[in-house]
Write a protein that holds these residues in place. Structure first.
Motif, short mmCIF file in Angstrom:
data_model
loop_
_atom_site.label_atom_id
_atom_site.label_comp_id
_atom_site.label_asym_id
_atom_site.label_seq_id
_atom_site.Cartn_x
_atom_site.Cartn_y
_atom_site.Cartn_z
N ALA A 118 0.95 -1.23 -0.07
CA ALA A 118 0.33 0.00 -0.18
C ALA A 118 0.85 1.40 0.05
O ALA A 118 0.45 2.28 -0.57
CB ALA A 118 -1.04 0.10 1.16
N LYS A 119 1.94 1.34 0.51
CA LYS A 119 3.08 2.38 0.45
C LYS A 119 3.88 2.30 -0.72
O LYS A 119 4.69 3.48 -0.82
CB LYS A 119 3.85 2.14 1.87
N LEU A 120 3.79 1.63 -1.53
CA LEU A 120 4.62 1.42 -2.92
C LEU A 120 3.81 1.50 -4.13
O LEU A 120 2.72 1.06 -4.17
CB LEU A 120 5.36 0.14 -2.67
N PRO A 121 4.15 2.17 -5.25
CA PRO A 121 3.74 2.34 -6.32
C PRO A 121 3.79 0.82 -7.03
O PRO A 121 4.55 -0.12 -6.72
CB PRO A 121 4.48 3.20 -7.25
N CYS A 122 2.78 0.58 -8.12
CA CYS A 122 2.75 -0.43 -8.81
C CYS A 122 3.27 -0.27 -10.26
O CYS A 122 2.37 0.40 -10.87
CB CYS A 122 1.21 -1.22 -8.60
N PRO A 123 4.33 -0.74 -10.47
CA PRO A 123 4.89 -0.43 -11.78
C PRO A 123 3.77 -0.91 -13.09
O PRO A 123 3.66 -1.88 -13.12
CB PRO A 123 6.51 -1.19 -11.85
N THR A 124 4.05 0.03 -14.16
CA THR A 124 3.30 -0.37 -15.29
C THR A 124 4.28 -0.74 -16.23
O THR A 124 5.67 -0.68 -16.12
CB THR A 124 2.52 0.68 -15.89
N ALA A 125 3.80 -1.26 -17.50
CA ALA A 125 4.97 -1.70 -18.47
C ALA A 125 5.86 -0.59 -18.75
O ALA A 125 7.01 -0.66 -19.02
CB ALA A 125 4.00 -2.14 -19.76
N LEU A 126 4.93 0.48 -18.95
CA LEU A 126 6.20 1.77 -19.34
C LEU A 126 7.06 1.89 -18.21
O LEU A 126 8.32 2.18 -18.47
CB LEU A 126 5.53 3.07 -19.40
N ASP A 127 6.74 1.91 -16.99
CA ASP A 127 7.55 2.02 -15.89
C ASP A 127 8.81 1.01 -15.95
O ASP A 127 9.94 1.35 -15.74
CB ASP A 127 6.66 1.53 -14.48
N TRP A 128 8.46 -0.27 -16.13
CA TRP A 128 9.40 -1.20 -16.18
C TRP A 128 10.56 -1.24 -17.30
O TRP A 128 11.79 -1.37 -17.15
CB TRP A 128 8.77 -2.56 -16.44
N GLN A 129 9.97 -0.27 -18.40
CA GLN A 129 11.27 0.15 -19.67
C GLN A 129 12.11 1.21 -18.87
O GLN A 129 13.23 1.08 -18.95
CB GLN A 129 10.55 0.62 -20.65
N GLU A 130 11.45 2.11 -18.10
CA GLU A 130 12.46 3.08 -17.29
C GLU A 130 13.16 2.41 -16.20
O GLU A 130 14.32 2.91 -16.06
CB GLU A 130 11.59 4.10 -16.97
N ILE A 131 12.56 1.22 -15.58
CA ILE A 131 13.21 0.77 -14.48
C ILE A 131 14.48 0.06 -14.94
O ILE A 131 15.80 -0.01 -14.57
CB ILE A 131 12.53 -0.12 -13.77
N GLN A 132 14.23 -0.76 -16.11
CA GLN A 132 15.45 -1.36 -16.66
C GLN A 132 16.58 -0.59 -17.11
O GLN A 132 17.83 -0.71 -16.84
CB GLN A 132 15.20 -2.23 -17.91
N LEU A 133 16.24 0.58 -17.88
CA LEU A 133 17.32 1.45 -18.26
C LEU A 133 18.01 2.20 -17.09
O LEU A 133 19.15 2.30 -17.03
CB LEU A 133 16.48 2.65 -19.06
N ALA A 134 17.29 2.53 -15.91
CA ALA A 134 17.94 3.10 -14.77
C ALA A 134 18.92 1.98 -14.37
O ALA A 134 19.82 2.33 -13.72
CB ALA A 134 16.82 3.32 -13.66
N ALA A 135 18.38 0.70 -13.94
CA ALA A 135 19.12 -0.37 -13.55
C ALA A 135 20.28 -0.69 -14.29
O ALA A 135 21.63 -0.77 -13.69
CB ALA A 135 18.48 -1.78 -13.24
N GLU A 136 20.26 -0.74 -15.73
CA GLU A 136 21.54 -0.84 -16.48
C GLU A 136 22.41 0.44 -16.42
O GLU A 136 23.75 0.16 -16.43
CB GLU A 136 21.03 -0.76 -17.95
N ARG A 137 21.95 1.70 -16.13
CA ARG A 137 22.94 2.74 -15.79
C ARG A 137 23.53 2.67 -14.65
O ARG A 137 24.62 3.01 -14.64
CB ARG A 137 21.95 4.22 -16.05
N ALA A 138 22.78 2.12 -13.61
CA ALA A 138 23.43 2.14 -12.33
C ALA A 138 24.39 0.91 -12.06
O ALA A 138 25.63 1.23 -11.56
CB ALA A 138 22.37 1.94 -11.32
N LEU A 139 24.32 -0.06 -13.13
CA LEU A 139 25.20 -1.07 -12.94
C LEU A 139 26.48 -0.40 -13.65
O LEU A 139 27.45 -0.74 -13.30
CB LEU A 139 24.70 -2.23 -13.91
N ALA A 140 26.32 0.27 -14.90
CA ALA A 140 27.36 0.81 -15.32
C ALA A 140 28.34 1.41 -14.62
O ALA A 140 29.48 1.80 -14.43
CB ALA A 140 26.96 1.65 -16.72
N LYS A 141 27.47 2.35 -13.70
CA LYS A 141 28.33 3.41 -12.68
C LYS A 141 28.98 2.49 -11.87
O LYS A 141 30.13 2.90 -11.71
CB LYS A 141 27.31 4.26 -11.99
#
Length: 248
Positions: A118-141
């Protein structure tokens, strides 16, 4: 072993700075520490294999902004080390990406998740695209963070070990956790026991060398699995909805 320390004055041994030096050389002076409201995470690490540098890699990735901030660390006797780090709590919007994936699947199944959700957002398909990009950028860092002048690898970049937090529309912050296997690429090695039920990338083997490419492939495979799971569940829900329309 991990525990949460809630606000009250604590005494701990002060560790060394994030200069890439071995954690075994940390100082042992006593300091008074006051956790913030959400508390701190205290973790005990055990070095199983020579060359494992999890605590040091965590500290360097934290300095790069892709791991929880390290407050202090110390030797805990024998092969054990202890670290104190910030607590990225669900009440702050942080949760493992594997948990967010569960929320997305449950939303498609129209199930009711546990109260924490209840305290967390529920990611949509569009969210998951952004999440994957963010995770890949973080891994590169993280991979760009050097330890003693050498590149580092996480060793277990599954979604369970990646925390996410939504920051505005389709913008996600990412932090990697659980650096138990981490070390210097090509020098540090995987432990003697690896979960055989995980579809590890080719080249991952017991006591084999850590590679950044393994991290990239494992993270990619986790997102590939997630997309397939969400698509399958969405298709199943569409079929079920069609049946209900025909029988109405």
């Amino acid at each position: 072993l991990v525990c949460i320390v809630r606000p009250q004055t604590q005494t701990a041994a002060a560790g060394g700075g994030g200069n890439g030096s071995s954690s075994g050389n940390s100082s042992s002076s006593s300091v008074q520490l006051q956790p913030p409201e959400e508390g701190w995470v205290v973790k005990l690490w055990q070095v199983h294999e020579p060359g494992q540098r999890g605590l040091d890699v965590h500290r360097e990735w934290a300095a790069a902004g892709v791991a929880p901030r390290m407050v202090t660390h110390m030797d805990a006797g024998g092969s054990w080390q202890a670290s104190v780090m910030e607590h990225l709590a669900p009440t702050q919007g942080w949760a493992p990406l594997r948990y967010y994936a569960q929320l997305s699947v449950e939303r498609l199944r129209q199930q009711h998740p546990d109260p924490t959700a209840a305290k967390l957002p529920c990611p949509t398909a569009l969210d998951w695209q952004e999440i994957q990009l963010a995770a890949e950028r973080a891994l590169a860092k993280g991979h760009a963070a050097l330890l003693e002048g050498q590149p580092t690898a996480h060793g277990d970049a599954r979604l369970t070990n990646v925390l996410g937090k939504q920051q505005g529309d389709h913008n996600w912050a990412i932090r990697f956790v659980d650096f138990d296997w981490s070390g210097i690429e090509g020098t540090s090695r995987y432990p003697a026991t690896i979960n055989a039920n995980v579809a590890w990338p080719a080249g991952v083997r017991t006591r084999g060398p850590l590679r950044q490419e393994h991290d990239k492939q494992l993270l990619q495979a986790e997102f590939t699995w997630l997309v397939a799971e969400l698509e399958a569940q969405a298709e199943a829900e569409d079929v079920q909805a069609g049946k209900k329309v025909r029988t109405a």
